[in-house]
Write a protein that holds these residues in place. Structure first.
Motif, mmCIF file in Angstrom:
data_model
loop_
_atom_site.group_PDB
_atom_site.id
_atom_site.type_symbol
_atom_site.label_atom_id
_atom_site.label_comp_id
_atom_site.label_asym_id
_atom_site.label_seq_id
_atom_site.Cartn_x
_atom_site.Cartn_y
_atom_site.Cartn_z
ATOM 1 N N GLN A 299 0.837 -1.200 0.000
ATOM 2 C CA GLN A 299 0.000 0.000 0.000
ATOM 3 C C GLN A 299 0.876 1.256 0.000
ATOM 4 O O GLN A 299 1.594 1.527 0.958
ATOM 5 C CB GLN A 299 -0.898 -0.012 1.234
ATOM 6 C CG GLN A 299 -2.057 0.953 1.168
ATOM 7 C CD GLN A 299 -2.957 0.788 2.373
ATOM 8 O OE1 GLN A 299 -2.612 1.228 3.459
ATOM 9 N NE2 GLN A 299 -4.112 0.146 2.177
ATOM 10 N N ARG A 303 -2.022 3.650 4.405
ATOM 11 C CA ARG A 303 -3.235 4.203 4.999
ATOM 12 C C ARG A 303 -3.605 3.364 6.214
ATOM 13 O O ARG A 303 -3.394 2.146 6.229
ATOM 14 C CB ARG A 303 -4.397 4.189 3.998
ATOM 15 C CG ARG A 303 -4.199 5.049 2.775
ATOM 16 C CD ARG A 303 -5.486 5.112 1.947
ATOM 17 N NE ARG A 303 -5.989 3.787 1.622
ATOM 18 C CZ ARG A 303 -5.615 3.096 0.550
ATOM 19 N NH1 ARG A 303 -4.716 3.609 -0.284
ATOM 20 N NH2 ARG A 303 -6.127 1.890 0.327
ATOM 21 N N ASP A 305 -5.821 1.215 8.065
ATOM 22 C CA ASP A 305 -6.977 0.379 7.785
ATOM 23 C C ASP A 305 -7.371 -0.406 9.034
ATOM 24 O O ASP A 305 -6.691 -0.356 10.066
ATOM 25 C CB ASP A 305 -6.659 -0.597 6.639
ATOM 26 C CG ASP A 305 -6.275 0.131 5.366
ATOM 27 O OD1 ASP A 305 -6.895 1.177 5.076
ATOM 28 O OD2 ASP A 305 -5.355 -0.345 4.668
#
Length: 420
Positions: A299, A303, A305
């Protein structure tokens, strides 16, 4: 038994000569064994030539510290560290004076009779002390250790049949290959005889050390800790634990590069936490509550998550097992420091933040050199201005009599000129 001779060989316009000399005068006032002298290499040519002939020091802006045949040279670049901050115009941020740390370590080096012996493990893709590459090499750490009066030796466990008995500490920096069962047994035996281990373990590395660490109350995460950053690939850490190894690092920044989490865990079947046989795990450094442990390496950008763990997340811990503080037992405790990144101590990274201070503070704690732990880097404007009684009297007379008297004189002259 010999005294310590300190020669400050700085050009007056170097910008640091006065600070260094004032600091060393304080040292001199505390011990009659310390003698401090100053040499201006541009004006005291004979003294500078004598210094060069006696100690083989030809460069200006150095502090030469000697006791008998033992010698240490502290250079101007060793006296400062930089605290990197977002938006810093020069890319480095605030300059911190670490002269007290560098000079104390050098003095300690010339007065101690035995140097601690630190082994650097090889054979599993670890960082190399003779590698000068900015991103991967540890030649800078070798210089730092030598300057700190630490004797360093490479080690192959198979050749030596384990960790040598004269090892004061073992450093394993960035292994990326698995350890054999025999090697794990060697490490387990070393720790069981009050060994000292400094392990720098990068994320994604499969080394087989996990089971060994689990028995010591530590579990490396299969993740990468992210948070406050400058360029996107490093983690700025200013949150340190209450442990004595990092007590002096308040208000300074250590930069880690994609570190993995290093998590304290409960050791199953361990004795009560008040007993000496239970490993005591303390967090040394962690990301802030704005960071997290990222589990998806693909990623980009990362972020937060649902599968990720929000901060603060530890990236370095200290472990100790042995006599509890206050117990009158003459036993040496086992100590470990585990950091989830080895790049923070690579050559290029040592120029950033206070990475050198973090590395040496952790190692000094492992070596039991507590007298070197409580000396923090600090802004130069916190240095005290030392003046003699005569200088203070002069300032008093100038400010109380001379300056007001000059103002009265100017007023009188102006008034007289207007009358004529």
């Amino acid at each position: 038994e010999s005294g310590v001779d300190i020669t400050v060989c700085f050009r007056p316009d170097s910008g640091v000569a006065r600070d260094v000399l004032d600091l060393l005068r304080e040292y001199e006032s505390y011990s009659r064994r310390i003698k401090v002298s100053f040499v201006d290499p541009d004006r005291d040519l004979a003294a500078a030539r004598e210094l060069e002939q006696k100690h083989k020091v030809s460069e200006p802006d150095v502090v030469v510290i000697s006791a008998g045949s033992r010698l240490r040279v502290v250079r101007a670049r060793d006296l400062f560290a930089y605290r990197r901050e977002p938006g810093a115009a020069d890319g480095r941020g605030q300059r911190l004076f670490r002269g007290e740390q560098a000079l104390s370590s050098a003095i300690y080096g010339v007065i101690q009779t035995n140097q601690p012996v630190v082994y650097m493990l090889k054979g599993h893709g670890e960082r190399e002390l003779d590698d000068f590459d900015r991103n991967s090499g540890y030649s800078g750490i070798e210089r730092v250790l030598r300057r700190s009066s630490v004797h360093v030796e490479p080690l192959l466990l198979g050749e030596k049949g384990g960790v040598p008995r004269d090892a004061d500490a073992l450093v394993i920096a960035g292994p990326n290959h698995r350890f054999t069962q025999a090697e794990l047994d060697f490490l387990r035996e070393y720790l069981d005889r009050s060994g000292r281990l400094f392990l720098l373990l990068d994320y994604g590395a499969d080394t087989g050390l996990e089971t060994l660490l689990e028995a010591w109350g530590v579990r490396p995460g299969n993740d990468r800790v992210v948070g406050t950053t400058l360029a996107g690939n490093e983690l700025m850490v200013t949150d340190y634990g209450a442990h004595e190894a990092v007590r002096a690092l308040r208000n300074v920044t250590t930069l880690f590069f994609g570190p993995r989490s290093i998590n304290p865990v409960l050791v199953e079947g361990a004795p009560d936490s008040r007993q000496a046989d239970r490993p005591r795990v303390s967090v040394l450094a962690a990301c802030s509550d704005r960071g997290w442990a990222e589990t998806d390496f693909r990623q980009i950008p990362p972020r937060l998550d649902a599968a990720d763990r929000p901060g603060p997340v530890p990236v370095a811990v200290a472990v100790e097992r042995g006599p509890i503080s206050g117990m009158d037992v003459d036993l040496k405790p086992t100590r470990l420091v585990i950091v989830g990144d080895s790049t923070f101590a690579a050559n290029g990274a040592l120029e950033l933040g206070c990475n050198t201070d973090f590395f040496m503070s952790a190692l000094n704690w492992l070596l039991g050199r507590e007298e070197l732990l409580d000396i923090p880097p600090r802004p130069p404007d916190l240095l005290r201005i030392l003046m003699s009684r005569a200088q203070l009297d002069m300032i008093f007379w100038i400010t109380v009599l001379a300056m007001p008297g000059l103002a009265v004189l100017v007023w009188a002259v102006v008034r007289w000129r207007r009358r004529i």
